[in-house]
Motif scaffolding. Structure first.
Motif, short mmCIF file in Angstrom:
data_model
loop_
_atom_site.label_atom_id
_atom_site.label_comp_id
_atom_site.label_asym_id
_atom_site.label_seq_id
_atom_site.Cartn_x
_atom_site.Cartn_y
_atom_site.Cartn_z
N PRO A 14 -7.90 7.81 0.47
CA PRO A 14 -7.60 6.38 0.31
C PRO A 14 -6.27 6.18 -0.41
O PRO A 14 -5.95 6.90 -1.36
CB PRO A 14 -8.77 5.88 -0.54
CG PRO A 14 -9.90 6.81 -0.21
CD PRO A 14 -9.26 8.15 -0.01
N GLY A 15 -5.51 5.22 0.11
CA GLY A 15 -4.18 4.97 -0.43
C GLY A 15 -3.09 5.76 0.24
O GLY A 15 -1.90 5.51 0.01
N GLY A 16 -3.47 6.71 1.08
CA GLY A 16 -2.49 7.54 1.76
C GLY A 16 -1.92 6.89 3.00
O GLY A 16 -2.23 5.73 3.32
N SER A 17 -1.08 7.66 3.70
CA SER A 17 -0.39 7.16 4.88
C SER A 17 -0.53 8.14 6.04
O SER A 17 -0.68 9.35 5.83
CB SER A 17 1.10 6.96 4.59
OG SER A 17 1.31 5.98 3.59
N LEU A 18 -0.49 7.58 7.23
CA LEU A 18 -0.41 8.37 8.46
C LEU A 18 0.50 7.63 9.42
O LEU A 18 0.59 6.40 9.39
CB LEU A 18 -1.79 8.54 9.11
CG LEU A 18 -2.75 9.57 8.53
CD1 LEU A 18 -4.09 9.47 9.25
CD2 LEU A 18 -2.21 10.96 8.61
N GLU A 61 -3.86 -7.41 13.52
CA GLU A 61 -5.19 -7.85 13.08
C GLU A 61 -5.11 -8.13 11.58
O GLU A 61 -4.38 -7.48 10.84
CB GLU A 61 -6.20 -6.75 13.39
CG GLU A 61 -7.65 -7.12 13.14
CD GLU A 61 -8.10 -6.83 11.73
OE1 GLU A 61 -8.95 -7.58 11.21
OE2 GLU A 61 -7.58 -5.88 11.12
N GLY A 62 -5.87 -9.10 11.13
CA GLY A 62 -5.71 -9.60 9.78
C GLY A 62 -5.82 -8.56 8.68
O GLY A 62 -5.06 -8.59 7.70
N SER A 63 -6.76 -7.64 8.81
CA SER A 63 -7.00 -6.70 7.71
C SER A 63 -5.91 -5.64 7.58
O SER A 63 -5.85 -4.95 6.56
CB SER A 63 -8.35 -6.02 7.90
OG SER A 63 -8.33 -5.12 8.99
N VAL A 64 -5.04 -5.51 8.58
CA VAL A 64 -3.99 -4.48 8.51
C VAL A 64 -2.61 -5.09 8.24
O VAL A 64 -1.66 -4.35 8.04
CB VAL A 64 -3.94 -3.62 9.79
CG1 VAL A 64 -5.33 -3.08 10.12
CG2 VAL A 64 -3.35 -4.37 10.97
N LYS A 65 -2.52 -6.41 8.25
CA LYS A 65 -1.22 -7.05 8.00
C LYS A 65 -0.67 -6.62 6.64
O LYS A 65 -1.38 -6.64 5.64
CB LYS A 65 -1.37 -8.57 8.05
CG LYS A 65 -1.43 -9.13 9.45
CD LYS A 65 -1.51 -10.66 9.42
CE LYS A 65 -1.56 -11.23 10.81
NZ LYS A 65 -1.69 -12.70 10.81
N GLY A 66 0.59 -6.26 6.64
CA GLY A 66 1.23 -5.82 5.41
C GLY A 66 1.04 -4.35 5.10
O GLY A 66 1.70 -3.81 4.21
N ARG A 67 0.13 -3.70 5.82
CA ARG A 67 -0.12 -2.27 5.60
C ARG A 67 0.30 -1.42 6.81
O ARG A 67 0.77 -0.29 6.62
CB ARG A 67 -1.60 -2.02 5.32
CG ARG A 67 -2.14 -2.74 4.11
CD ARG A 67 -3.56 -2.26 3.77
NE ARG A 67 -4.53 -2.55 4.82
CZ ARG A 67 -5.28 -1.64 5.43
NH1 ARG A 67 -5.17 -0.36 5.09
NH2 ARG A 67 -6.14 -1.99 6.37
N PHE A 68 0.13 -1.94 8.00
CA PHE A 68 0.45 -1.22 9.22
C PHE A 68 1.69 -1.82 9.87
O PHE A 68 1.92 -3.04 9.79
CB PHE A 68 -0.70 -1.31 10.22
CG PHE A 68 -1.95 -0.56 9.84
CD1 PHE A 68 -2.13 -0.02 8.58
CD2 PHE A 68 -2.96 -0.41 10.78
CE1 PHE A 68 -3.28 0.65 8.24
CE2 PHE A 68 -4.13 0.27 10.46
CZ PHE A 68 -4.30 0.80 9.19
N MET A 83 0.82 3.65 9.22
CA MET A 83 -0.32 3.13 8.49
C MET A 83 -0.19 3.53 7.02
O MET A 83 -0.20 4.73 6.70
CB MET A 83 -1.63 3.67 9.06
CG MET A 83 -1.77 3.41 10.56
SD MET A 83 -3.39 3.88 11.20
CE MET A 83 -3.35 5.65 10.94
N ASN A 84 -0.05 2.55 6.16
CA ASN A 84 0.08 2.78 4.72
C ASN A 84 -1.12 2.18 3.99
O ASN A 84 -1.86 1.36 4.54
CB ASN A 84 1.37 2.16 4.21
CG ASN A 84 2.61 2.76 4.84
OD1 ASN A 84 2.64 3.94 5.19
ND2 ASN A 84 3.65 1.94 4.99
#
Length: 116
Positions: A14-18, A61-68, A83-84
């Motif tokens: 958790p907190g990592g990136s791919l 999609e809403g839950s990934v906005k700002g992270r993906f 994906m961050n």
């Protein structure tokens, strides 16, 4: 023969990136909208992010906005999903899709597991 091949999945804390990649062949890549979907166990497949043919418009999609972040390289026939700040709920098989009108092609998927 059209092929979409995803890669880059794996196990991450958790907190990592791919960074996922989808390599396309057998089609004029630059004329297809590209979309990433995911499907978690016991759940329906859901849209994660999409990008238009020239990359000028993206949707998340809403839950990934700002992270993906979705991006594409039309010269390389590839689409990416950075994906961050990954969360356990991001665990799923991730698929890329190419579509142009009634033509739709899917990749075989790549597993992403977010766990400590």
């Amino acid at each position: 023969q059209v092929q979409l091949v995803e890669s880059g999945g794996g196990l991450v804390q958790p907190g990592g990136s791919l960074r996922l990649s989808c390599a396309a062949s057998g089609l004029t890549f630059s004329t297809y909208r590209m979309t990433w979907y995911r499907q978690a166990p016991g759940k329906e497949r859901e849209l994660v992010a999409s990008i238009t043919i020239a990359g000028g418009y993206t949707n998340y999609e809403g839950s990934v906005k700002g992270r993906f972040t979705i991006s594409r390289d039309n010269a390389a026939n590839k689409v990416y999903l950075q994906m961050n700040s990954l969360k356990p709920e991001d665990t799923a098989v991730y698929y890329c899709k190419a579509d142009r009108g009634i033509e739709v092609y899917w990749g075989q998927g790549t597993q992403v597991t977010v766990s400590s």
